[in-house]
Structure formats: structure tokens, C-alpha cells
Design a protein around this motif. Structure first.
Motif, PDB file in Angstrom:
ATOM      1  N   ASP A 276      -3.788  79.124  31.402  1.00 16.09           N
ATOM      2  CA  ASP A 276      -4.946  79.444  30.572  1.00 16.09           C
ATOM      3  C   ASP A 276      -4.618  79.444  29.076  1.00 16.09           C
ATOM      4  N   THR A 277      -3.369  79.157  28.720  1.00 19.58           N
ATOM      5  CA  THR A 277      -2.974  79.127  27.315  1.00 19.58           C
ATOM      6  C   THR A 277      -3.699  78.000  26.588  1.00 19.58           C
ATOM      7  N   THR A 278      -4.267  78.310  25.444  1.00 20.25           N
ATOM      8  CA  THR A 278      -5.057  77.332  24.695  1.00 20.25           C
ATOM      9  C   THR A 278      -4.231  76.625  23.625  1.00 20.25           C
ATOM     10  N   ALA A 279      -4.819  75.582  23.052  1.00 21.06           N
ATOM     11  CA  ALA A 279      -4.171  74.877  21.949  1.00 21.06           C
ATOM     12  C   ALA A 279      -3.980  75.821  20.765  1.00 21.06           C
ATOM     13  N   ASP A 280      -4.953  76.695  20.528  1.00 20.00           N
ATOM     14  CA  ASP A 280      -4.845  77.664  19.437  1.00 20.00           C
ATOM     15  C   ASP A 280      -3.676  78.619  19.670  1.00 20.00           C
ATOM     16  N   ASP A 281      -3.466  79.007  20.925  1.00 18.48           N
ATOM     17  CA  ASP A 281      -2.336  79.885  21.245  1.00 18.48           C
ATOM     18  C   ASP A 281      -1.013  79.209  20.884  1.00 18.48           C
ATOM     19  N   TYR A 282      -0.867  77.960  21.291  1.00 17.82           N
ATOM     20  CA  TYR A 282       0.368  77.243  20.977  1.00 17.82           C
ATOM     21  C   TYR A 282       0.509  77.014  19.472  1.00 17.82           C
ATOM     22  N   THR A 283      -0.598  76.725  18.811  1.00 16.25           N
ATOM     23  CA  THR A 283      -0.565  76.515  17.361  1.00 16.25           C
ATOM     24  C   THR A 283      -0.072  77.763  16.643  1.00 16.25           C
ATOM     25  N   LYS A 284      -0.504  78.900  17.112  1.00 13.74           N
ATOM     26  CA  LYS A 284      -0.099  80.169  16.504  1.00 13.74           C
ATOM     27  C   LYS A 284       1.362  80.506  16.798  1.00 13.74           C
ATOM     28  N   ASP A 285       1.812  80.176  18.006  1.00 18.70           N
ATOM     29  CA  ASP A 285       3.144  80.613  18.439  1.00 18.70           C
ATOM     30  C   ASP A 285       4.284  79.657  18.091  1.00 18.70           C
ATOM     31  N   LEU A 286       4.014  78.369  18.000  1.00 14.22           N
ATOM     32  CA  LEU A 286       5.097  77.412  17.797  1.00 14.22           C
ATOM     33  C   LEU A 286       5.968  77.689  16.571  1.00 14.22           C
ATOM     34  N   PRO A 287       5.399  78.057  15.417  1.00 11.14           N
ATOM     35  CA  PRO A 287       6.267  78.339  14.264  1.00 11.14           C
ATOM     36  C   PRO A 287       7.287  79.435  14.540  1.00 11.14           C
ATOM     37  N   LYS A 288       6.899  80.436  15.341  1.00  8.88           N
ATOM     38  CA  LYS A 288       7.839  81.496  15.689  1.00  8.88           C
ATOM     39  C   LYS A 288       8.857  81.040  16.715  1.00  8.88           C
ATOM     40  N   LEU A 289       8.391  80.256  17.693  1.00 10.34           N
ATOM     41  CA  LEU A 289       9.299  79.749  18.712  1.00 10.34           C
ATOM     42  C   LEU A 289      10.376  78.860  18.083  1.00 10.34           C
ATOM     43  N   LEU A 290      10.000  78.112  17.059  1.00 15.91           N
ATOM     44  CA  LEU A 290      10.954  77.229  16.377  1.00 15.91           C
ATOM     45  C   LEU A 290      12.093  78.010  15.720  1.00 15.91           C
ATOM     46  N   LYS A 291      11.827  79.282  15.420  1.00 19.41           N
ATOM     47  CA  LYS A 291      12.826  80.142  14.809  1.00 19.41           C
ATOM     48  C   LYS A 291      13.539  81.031  15.830  1.00 19.41           C
ATOM     49  N   GLY A 292      13.112  80.924  17.088  1.00 17.91           N
ATOM     50  CA  GLY A 292      13.703  81.765  18.117  1.00 17.91           C
ATOM     51  C   GLY A 292      13.185  83.179  18.065  1.00 17.91           C
ATOM     52  N   GLU A 293      12.015  83.361  17.447  1.00 15.39           N
ATOM     53  CA  GLU A 293      11.406  84.699  17.335  1.00 15.39           C
ATOM     54  C   GLU A 293      10.428  84.948  18.472  1.00 15.39           C
ATOM     55  N   ASN A 294      10.114  86.217  18.695  1.00 19.34           N
ATOM     56  CA  ASN A 294       9.110  86.555  19.695  1.00 19.34           C
ATOM     57  C   ASN A 294       7.719  86.250  19.146  1.00 19.34           C
ATOM     58  N   PRO A 295       6.886  85.577  19.938  1.00 22.86           N
ATOM     59  CA  PRO A 295       5.534  85.258  19.468  1.00 22.86           C
ATOM     60  C   PRO A 295       4.636  86.501  19.509  1.00 22.86           C
TER      61      PRO A 295
END
Length: 218
Positions: A199-218
Motif C-alpha cells: 500500500d506504499t504510495t509514490a509520495d511515501d517513497y518520494t518522502k523517504d528516499l532522501p533519508k534512505l540514501l543517507k542510511g537514516e530512519n524514515p
């Protein structure tokens, strides 16, 4: 939060018993286990207390070359998803949502991210078929992997994701039962520390990817 995360780990351990059949009415009530934990949190992401070890998978990419998952994605933020190209709904939607978020990243950040789609239907999903499908359902930069089914199934199980060999329904349609989780791996530790449900949306991934790229918790 830690109680929720601990529960998520316990639920994921039983993921092999909870599969989704893309496009199958029989599986509508059988949601991936990550959806159960997601209901307890407004965030799409489930952060695990105990990250998964990256699977020791060596398969074939869309160029027909050997692809060592651990070596090729070492030190890179990585999203892994198991599915198949003939899936009529969940798989293309998941890859499309990730692709939408991916395209919004600056090129420098795209270069740091690896998106890996592992087929659960390797007999039909040849490297050529995977490459063509990913260009439409995802992005040409995404990696598609195929190989022998036992190897793929064993790799999925290392992430608590259950997949069954493709089977024909009564109407002749071939259905692949598989867990629908996307697992995110940290570029710092190479551990799979975040889960996303179907159920994860494109907006969810858009919000989280910058943090994931840094190894941070979304």
C-alpha cells in the motif's frame, strides 16, 4: 515505537506463510505481514530493530551477465522487491511508485541508489523480458534479476519473504504467489532495516528516499 518494531520482526519471520497472488481474488484477504504492522503506524515504513543480512544471491541481470547482489550493491542504498512481469496489479504498481520517486531525485542521488527487481517466475521472465518490462513498469536504470527458482526462493526466505513456484489457475492463468514487501538496505551497514508494504504510495517513497540514501530512519 520499539514495541511496534519488535512485533514487526516477529511478524516478518512468518512471512513465508502469508503470500499474495497478484490479480487473484483468493488472495485479496491475504495481505503481506508488513501491512499488519503498518496499521499501527501512520508511516508507510516499518523500521526494524534487527536488520536483515543482505541475501547471498548470484543471479543473471537483464544483460545476461552474472550479478552478485552483495558485491554489486555494497555500500549503496538498495531497494529489493520480489515479483513477476506477468503480475497484473501489485508488481507494476510497486515498481511504478518507486520509479516516480526515483525520477524526482537529483542525478547524483540516483547514482547512489540501487533498485533491484528479482523475478519469482524465472521460467517466463528471461533477462530480455525483464529488461523490456522494467523500462515500462519501472526505469531502465533498475536492475532485473532472473535465475533458477530454488536459488531465488532461498534468497527471498533470507528476508522473511515467502514465494511459491508459479501455478496455473483453473482458467489457465499462471499465478505467482509471493510476499509483496520492499526491503530497504542501508548504505552504511548493508543491512535491510526498513520494510514497505504493497500500500506504499509514490509520495511515501518520494518522502523517504532522501533519508534512505543517507542510511537514516524514515
Amino acid at each position: 515505537m520499539r514495541k511496534k518494531n519488535a512485533l514487526a520482526v516477529a511478524l516478518v519471520a512468518t512471512a513465508a506463510l502469508t503470500l499474495s497472488a497478484c490479480g487473484s481474488d483468493k488472495a485479496d484477504s491475504s495481505k503481506p505481514v508488513t501491512d499488519v504492522s503498518a496499521d499501527m503506524n501512520t508511516k508507510a515504513a516499518t523500521v526494524l530493530d534487527k536488520p536483515f543480512t543482505k541475501p547471498n544471491l548470484v543471479l543473471t541481470d537483464t544483460h545476461g551477465k552474472k550479478y552478485d547482489l552483495r558485491e554489486q550493491t555494497k555500500g549503496k542504498s538498495t531497494l529489493i522487491y520480489f515479483g513477476y512481469t506477468k503480475c497484473p496489479d501489485v508488481c507494476p504498481l510497486t515498481m511504478s511508485n518507486i520509479a516516480i520517486a526515483y525520477k524526482k531525485l537529483p542525478q547524483a542521488d540516483r547514482d547512489k541508489l540501487r533498485v533491484v527487481f528479482v523475478t519469482t517466475d524465472p521460467e517466463r521472465d528471461t533477462p530480455e523480458a525483464l529488461g523490456k518490462w522494467l523500462k515500462g513498469a519501472g526505469d531502465p536504470a533498475f536492475t532485473g534479476l532472473s535465475g533458477d527458482f530454488p536459488t531465488i526462493q532461498a534468497g527471498a526466505r533470507q528476508l522473511g519473504i515467502g514465494i511459491d513456484p508459479p501455478k496455473k489457475d483453473k482458467d489457465g492463468t499462471v499465478v505467482s504467489m509471493h510476499g509483496a514487501q520492499v526491503v530497504a538496505f542501508s548504505p552504511k551497514t548493508d543491512g535491510g532495516y526498513v520494510l514497505y508494504g504493497e500500500d506504499t504510495t509514490a509520495d511515501d517513497y518520494t518522502k523517504d528516499l532522501p533519508k534512505l540514501l543517507k542510511g537514516e530512519n524514515p
